[in-house]
Design a protein around this motif. Structure first.
Motif: not given
Length: 472
Positions: A220-249
């Motif tokens: 959702t956040f990744q898709a929103w960054n191609d809309t009128e919501l395009q912004s740095y903070l929306i963009e990095i939120t999409g990246e943050i939500l994709q990141k996996q923790d190496e310790e817990t998976g």
């Protein structure tokens, strides 16, 4: 290279200072850096590579003597006493006409004091907010300088070269007198607080309220960054939500503590807005929520004592329809937050004689900075069409956009209330809109109460003057 021909000087070779120096050198300006840590002074030359016009030193005298006059010196040291200490160490070696630039997040009254103190010695002092973090400093930040307009010409070629570019326009310009630059950066940070809180609330409503999975949230956040919501903070939120923790998976965001930290700039924005009597409720709520997050132990106890049994109830719409409403609600609240910050800048400019041009503020926020967003193009256009616009809500296009989306933010707020999910930023953004467009507020009751218990007087709607009533 002649040691006396360095175009620019940098004091403080930490992450920001070092990266900005390298950026300056990449744009073919010679730059010398000063740091008491010899390792940092040496490292910047090595990192720049052979042939680059970069030099590091630990000697204040050598640093000053190697700069072209009038000297242009930027300080990138922690705000507060360290800035005054560096100025004190440089002053005996400076000459009339030299320029000192504070590139840190200094509180604007401190900048105003320094401007006046150095003015007595015929030295120009600039407070310049820099936004964009480490990557911005290295490859193009948004920069917000304020000070003496004539002295800015000495700085302009360097600043325009290193700043971020949007459609060929540099994200830097002279903003205004005195502490204008630090003030604009302070409000920038307040808006940043507000939008970050709105994103957090959006995430919470979609996750706990609508039951979206981790994959759905990220998409959702990744898709929103191609809309009128395009912004740095929306963009990095999409990246943050994709990141996996190496310790817990699991997704890393799930193991990050919810105790939020802050450096105080959002609080400064709220405090100043109250001093100016300009409402910035969404920024206020963002500061408040960071504060309440720190009471973790009490919140855990309250969660057990006051359980929320409403989250099990399913929402009445499907995910995609709800996401569409959430998107409109976020856009509404984001624009409301920008409107609050820009209104504060307008009143501050009049109060402090900054002479800000708000279209220029919007222009330099479009790239490089943390709050860069597609909507700033419309905000810039609104102020270009009407430079004296008191509030963005009075622009026909922007106001019309909010009218079109108001039903969806009301639905989202109602869902959050029914689910017991705190959304103070969304609620305040909507309340700001509703209050601002209300011709007659119920504050006449407050005026009557004040006159009743304190003889504070009131004005009437049917005739001029100040009145007092003997109520009992």
């Amino acid at each position: 290279m002649n040691d006396l021909q360095y175009e620019f000087g940098m004091v403080g070779l930490g992450v920001m200072g070092r990266n900005l120096m390298l950026n300056i050198a990449d744009n073919d300006f010679s730059v010398i850096g000063l740091d008491l840590d010899g390792a940092k002074a040496a490292a910047v030359e090595i990192e720049a590579g052979p042939g680059k016009p970069v030099r590091g030193t630990t000697s204040t005298e050598e640093f000053i003597q190697s700069l072209r006059k009038p000297r242009a010196i930027m300080l990138l040291v922690p705000a507060g006493p360290p800035v005054d200490a560096v100025i004190k160490s440089l002053l005996p070696l400076l000459e009339p006409g030299d320029i000192v630039i504070d590139g840190g997040n200094s509180y604007f009254p401190d900048t105003e004091r320094r401007v006046l103190e150095l003015e007595e010695k015929e030295i120009h002092f600039f407070g310049m907010g820099i936004s964009g973090g480490e990557q911005g400093a290295r490859f193009g930040p948004s920069m917000m300088p304020g000070g003496n307009r004539e002295a800015y010409e000495r700085l302009r070629p360097v600043f325009e070269a290193v700043a971020a570019k949007v459609n060929g326009e540099p994200c830097v310009t002279f903003l205004g007198n005195g502490s204008a630059g630090n003030f604009v950066k302070m409000v920038h940070n307040g808006i940043e607080y507000g939008i970050m809180q709105l994103i957090a609330e959006t995430y919470d409503v979609l996750r706990r309220g609508a039951g979206l999975s981790d994959d759905e949230l990220q998409a959702t956040f990744q898709a929103w960054n191609d809309t009128e919501l395009q912004s740095y903070l929306i963009e990095i939120t999409g990246e943050i939500l994709q990141k996996q923790d190496e310790e817990t998976g699991q997704r890393l965001v799930h193991v990050i503590s919810d105790r939020a930290r802050s450096k105080g700039t959002g609080k400064w924005t709220s405090q100043n807005a109250m001093d100016l009597q300009v409402p910035v409720p969404t920024i206020d709520m963002a500061v408040l929520m960071r504060d309440i997050s720190k009471f973790k132990e009490e919140r855990v106890e309250a969660a057990n004592l006051l359980p929320n049994n409403r989250l099990q109830e399913a929402i009445s719409t499907d995910h995609q329809e709800f996401i569409a409403k959430m998107r409109n609600a976020f856009y509404f609240a984001m624009i409301s937050t920008y409107a609050q910050g820009m209104a504060q800048l307008k009143v501050a400019s009049e109060t402090y004689k900054y002479e800000l041009q708000l279209q220029d503020v919007a222009k330099i926020w479009r790239g490089g900075c943390i709050i860069r967003a597609a909507c700033l193009t419309d905000i810039r256009s609104a102020y270009e069409q009407n430079p004296s616009l008191p509030n963005l809500l009075l622009d026909s296009k922007i106001g019309g956009d909010l009218l079109d989306r108001q039903d969806d933010i009301r639905i989202i707020v109602k869902v959050a209330i029914d689910k017991g999910i705190a959304v103070p930023a969304f609620m305040s953004a909507l309340a700001y809109f509703d209050a601002y467009r209300t011709e007659t507020l119920p504050t006449n009751i407050i005026q009557a109460q004040r006159d009743y218990f304190g003889a504070h007087t009131y004005e009437r709607t049917d005739k001029e003057g100040i009145f007092h009533t003997i109520w009992n």
